[in-house]
Design a protein around this motif. Structure first.
Motif, PDB file in Angstrom:
ATOM      1  N   TYR A   1      -0.332 -11.717  -0.857  1.00  0.00           N
ATOM      2  CA  TYR A   1      -1.745 -11.647  -0.444  1.00  0.00           C
ATOM      3  C   TYR A   1      -2.453 -10.364  -0.892  1.00  0.00           C
ATOM      4  CZ  TYR A   1      -0.007 -15.233   2.751  1.00  0.00           C
ATOM      5  OH  TYR A   1       0.597 -16.331   3.283  1.00  0.00           O
ATOM      6  N   ARG A   2      -1.788  -9.526  -1.682  1.00  0.00           N
ATOM      7  CA  ARG A   2      -2.411  -8.257  -2.083  1.00  0.00           C
ATOM      8  C   ARG A   2      -3.030  -8.387  -3.465  1.00  0.00           C
ATOM      9  NH1 ARG A   2      -2.856  -6.043   2.817  1.00  0.00           N
ATOM     10  NH2 ARG A   2      -0.933  -6.517   3.892  1.00  0.00           N
ATOM     11  N   SER A   3      -4.100  -7.656  -3.673  1.00  0.00           N
ATOM     12  CA  SER A   3      -4.812  -7.729  -4.947  1.00  0.00           C
ATOM     13  C   SER A   3      -4.051  -6.967  -6.029  1.00  0.00           C
ATOM     14  CB  SER A   3      -6.201  -7.101  -4.790  1.00  0.00           C
ATOM     15  OG  SER A   3      -6.060  -5.715  -4.536  1.00  0.00           O
ATOM     16  N   VAL A   4      -4.363  -7.246  -7.275  1.00  0.00           N
ATOM     17  CA  VAL A   4      -3.724  -6.510  -8.366  1.00  0.00           C
ATOM     18  C   VAL A   4      -4.069  -5.020  -8.284  1.00  0.00           C
ATOM     19  CG1 VAL A   4      -3.437  -8.433  -9.975  1.00  0.00           C
ATOM     20  CG2 VAL A   4      -5.549  -7.153 -10.004  1.00  0.00           C
ATOM     21  N   GLU A   5      -5.254  -4.699  -7.761  1.00  0.00           N
ATOM     22  CA  GLU A   5      -5.616  -3.277  -7.629  1.00  0.00           C
ATOM     23  C   GLU A   5      -4.691  -2.583  -6.627  1.00  0.00           C
ATOM     24  OE1 GLU A   5      -7.836  -5.814  -7.459  1.00  0.00           O
ATOM     25  OE2 GLU A   5      -8.806  -5.500  -9.406  1.00  0.00           O
ATOM     26  N   GLU A   6      -4.413  -3.255  -5.521  1.00  0.00           N
ATOM     27  CA  GLU A   6      -3.499  -2.664  -4.530  1.00  0.00           C
ATOM     28  C   GLU A   6      -2.089  -2.526  -5.125  1.00  0.00           C
ATOM     29  OE1 GLU A   6      -4.587  -4.072  -0.131  1.00  0.00           O
ATOM     30  OE2 GLU A   6      -4.691  -5.699  -1.581  1.00  0.00           O
ATOM     31  N   ILE A   7      -1.671  -3.528  -5.856  1.00  0.00           N
ATOM     32  CA  ILE A   7      -0.329  -3.482  -6.441  1.00  0.00           C
ATOM     33  C   ILE A   7      -0.247  -2.368  -7.482  1.00  0.00           C
ATOM     34  CG2 ILE A   7       1.447  -4.781  -7.690  1.00  0.00           C
ATOM     35  CD1 ILE A   7       0.161  -7.354  -6.506  1.00  0.00           C
ATOM     36  N   GLN A   8      -1.351  -2.168  -8.201  1.00  0.00           N
ATOM     37  CA  GLN A   8      -1.375  -1.105  -9.217  1.00  0.00           C
ATOM     38  C   GLN A   8      -1.054   0.260  -8.605  1.00  0.00           C
ATOM     39  OE1 GLN A   8      -1.819  -1.764 -12.641  1.00  0.00           O
ATOM     40  NE2 GLN A   8      -0.994   0.327 -12.699  1.00  0.00           N
ATOM     41  N   VAL A   9      -1.452   0.473  -7.361  1.00  0.00           N
ATOM     42  CA  VAL A   9      -1.170   1.759  -6.705  1.00  0.00           C
ATOM     43  C   VAL A   9       0.340   1.981  -6.576  1.00  0.00           C
ATOM     44  CG1 VAL A   9      -1.510   3.142  -4.608  1.00  0.00           C
ATOM     45  CG2 VAL A   9      -3.362   1.688  -5.437  1.00  0.00           C
ATOM     46  N   VAL A  10       1.088   0.939  -6.226  1.00  0.00           N
ATOM     47  CA  VAL A  10       2.541   1.134  -6.108  1.00  0.00           C
ATOM     48  C   VAL A  10       3.189   1.291  -7.492  1.00  0.00           C
ATOM     49  CG1 VAL A  10       2.650  -0.088  -3.883  1.00  0.00           C
ATOM     50  CG2 VAL A  10       3.307  -1.280  -5.937  1.00  0.00           C
TER      51      VAL A  10
ATOM     52  N   VAL B   1       9.371  -4.334   2.119  1.00  0.00           N
ATOM     53  CA  VAL B   1       8.366  -3.822   3.065  1.00  0.00           C
ATOM     54  C   VAL B   1       6.952  -4.157   2.586  1.00  0.00           C
ATOM     55  CG1 VAL B   1       7.483  -1.758   4.199  1.00  0.00           C
ATOM     56  CG2 VAL B   1       9.944  -1.963   3.754  1.00  0.00           C
ATOM     57  N   GLY B   2       6.216  -4.867   3.425  1.00  0.00           N
ATOM     58  CA  GLY B   2       4.834  -5.245   3.102  1.00  0.00           C
ATOM     59  C   GLY B   2       3.819  -4.483   3.931  1.00  0.00           C
ATOM     60  N   THR B   3       3.652  -4.885   5.194  1.00  0.00           N
ATOM     61  CA  THR B   3       2.543  -4.364   6.009  1.00  0.00           C
ATOM     62  C   THR B   3       2.616  -2.854   6.245  1.00  0.00           C
ATOM     63  OG1 THR B   3       3.746  -5.093   7.967  1.00  0.00           O
ATOM     64  CG2 THR B   3       2.010  -6.519   7.176  1.00  0.00           C
ATOM     65  N   ALA B   4       3.801  -2.281   6.311  1.00  0.00           N
ATOM     66  CA  ALA B   4       3.888  -0.829   6.529  1.00  0.00           C
ATOM     67  C   ALA B   4       3.340  -0.059   5.323  1.00  0.00           C
ATOM     68  CB  ALA B   4       5.327  -0.401   6.824  1.00  0.00           C
ATOM     69  N   ILE B   5       3.246  -0.713   4.177  1.00  0.00           N
ATOM     70  CA  ILE B   5       2.674  -0.079   2.984  1.00  0.00           C
ATOM     71  C   ILE B   5       1.198  -0.469   2.825  1.00  0.00           C
ATOM     72  CG2 ILE B   5       2.752   0.008   0.453  1.00  0.00           C
ATOM     73  CD1 ILE B   5       5.813  -0.496   0.694  1.00  0.00           C
ATOM     74  N   PHE B   6       0.914  -1.746   2.945  1.00  0.00           N
ATOM     75  CA  PHE B   6      -0.432  -2.246   2.599  1.00  0.00           C
ATOM     76  C   PHE B   6      -1.344  -2.459   3.802  1.00  0.00           C
ATOM     77  CE2 PHE B   6       2.304  -3.746  -0.926  1.00  0.00           C
ATOM     78  CZ  PHE B   6       1.622  -3.196  -1.990  1.00  0.00           C
ATOM     79  N   GLY B   7      -0.812  -2.306   5.005  1.00  0.00           N
ATOM     80  CA  GLY B   7      -1.607  -2.605   6.195  1.00  0.00           C
ATOM     81  C   GLY B   7      -1.461  -4.072   6.575  1.00  0.00           C
ATOM     82  N   PRO B   8      -2.080  -4.461   7.686  1.00  0.00           N
ATOM     83  CA  PRO B   8      -1.937  -5.845   8.173  1.00  0.00           C
ATOM     84  C   PRO B   8      -2.401  -6.852   7.115  1.00  0.00           C
ATOM     85  CG  PRO B   8      -3.155  -4.495   9.746  1.00  0.00           C
ATOM     86  CD  PRO B   8      -2.962  -3.658   8.533  1.00  0.00           C
ATOM     87  N   ARG B   9      -1.705  -7.981   7.077  1.00  0.00           N
ATOM     88  CA  ARG B   9      -2.089  -9.011   6.118  1.00  0.00           C
ATOM     89  C   ARG B   9      -3.350  -9.703   6.582  1.00  0.00           C
ATOM     90  NH1 ARG B   9       3.327  -9.207   5.114  1.00  0.00           N
ATOM     91  NH2 ARG B   9       3.918 -10.276   7.026  1.00  0.00           N
ATOM     92  N   PRO B  10      -4.200 -10.106   5.626  1.00  0.00           N
ATOM     93  CA  PRO B  10      -5.395 -10.873   6.012  1.00  0.00           C
ATOM     94  C   PRO B  10      -4.963 -12.149   6.755  1.00  0.00           C
ATOM     95  CG  PRO B  10      -5.182 -10.671   3.586  1.00  0.00           C
ATOM     96  CD  PRO B  10      -4.065  -9.908   4.181  1.00  0.00           C
ATOM     97  N   ALA B  11      -5.690 -12.499   7.816  1.00  0.00           N
ATOM     98  CA  ALA B  11      -5.282 -13.650   8.648  1.00  0.00           C
ATOM     99  C   ALA B  11      -5.370 -14.958   7.875  1.00  0.00           C
ATOM    100  CB  ALA B  11      -6.164 -13.728   9.876  1.00  0.00           C
TER     101      ALA B  11
END
Ligand SMILES: *Cc1c(COP(=O)(O)O)cnc(C)c1O
Length: 227
Positions: free
Chosen positions: A36-45, A217-227
């Protein structure tokens, strides 16, 4: 950006959990989970030096692969047996193998593509019927079947622990995965069982205490997932 800070904080907690367990922190790999994360968010990791990330939906994995050629995507969710083609084409690893039919389909595709795929066998350690994975009592029989394959390259086991406030119930899942690993090392030494992928945002420290080599690990890095 919060993602970079969270990533560093999770990495530091992994180091502390490893030292508390008397383990070398370098034995434990953090795999950011990017569903559920955008490519921009993934680019940060990726910019922070992580290459292997986890996705649990195959279609999303295939699409993100195209847009992020520097990333390597591990498939960590359930795969229908007729979806071997997408896995063989796009996944760098498969952490959720739980069907011999899927393994056979993958083997065929991988051989014709001339590649090997690292896989982990998913084990249902919580006895919850909605969870994927083979049951621990089937593990030896399942593993003996996998010896027939060469492109499907078994490296270890994966589990999702019970999602529960009851720490002992969660812990039992990790202990069971480790016990299954010990049985397989004895009974099916032809294959490698070294990797234990277990532990998520809510329980990775406990998983490390019980021998995890990969934490997802997902939410501890990216924050809560969109509902
Ligand atoms: C979503 C997911 C994770 C990460 O879960 P978080 O609680 O967000 O850390 C780990 N493993 C699998 C298989 C997942 O689907």
């Amino acid at each position: 950006m919060a993602v970079a800070e969270n990533l560093a904080a999770v990495q530091a907690r992994i180091g502390e959990a490893a030292r508390a367990a008397g383990r070398d922190p370098d034995e434990i790999k953090l795999m950011p989970v990017t569903k559920y994360r955008s490519v921009e968010e993934i680019q940060v990791v990726l910019d922070a030096g992580y290459r292997m990330v986890g996705e649990n939906r195959l279609q999303e994995l295939a699409e993100k692969c195209e847009r992020l050629p520097d990333a390597r995507f591990a498939m960590i969710g359930n795969v229908q047996r007729n979806k071997a083609k997408l896995v063989a084409e796009h996944a760098a690893e498969l952490h959720s193998l739980d069907s011999i039919d899927l393994a056979a389909n993958l083997e065929r595709r991988l051989l014709s593509a001339g590649r090997r795929l690292p896989v982990l066998v998913q084990v249902n350690t919580s006895d919850e019927p909605q969870k994927s994975g083979i049951v621990p009592s089937e593990a030896v029989r399942f593993a003996r079947h996998l010896c027939e394959f060469s492109a499907v390259n078994v490296q270890g086991l994966m589990t999702m622990a019970m999602h529960s406030e009851d720490r002992e119930a969660v812990e039992r899942c990790f202990v069971r995965l480790r016990e299954t690993q010990a049985v397989l090392r004895d009974e099916v030494p032809e294959l490698s069982w070294d990797q234990l992928s277990m532990g998520m945002s809510g329980d990775f420290e406990l998983a490390i205490a019980h021998g995890a080599t990969i934490v997802r690990v997902g939410t501890a890095i990216f924050g809560p997932r969109p509902a």
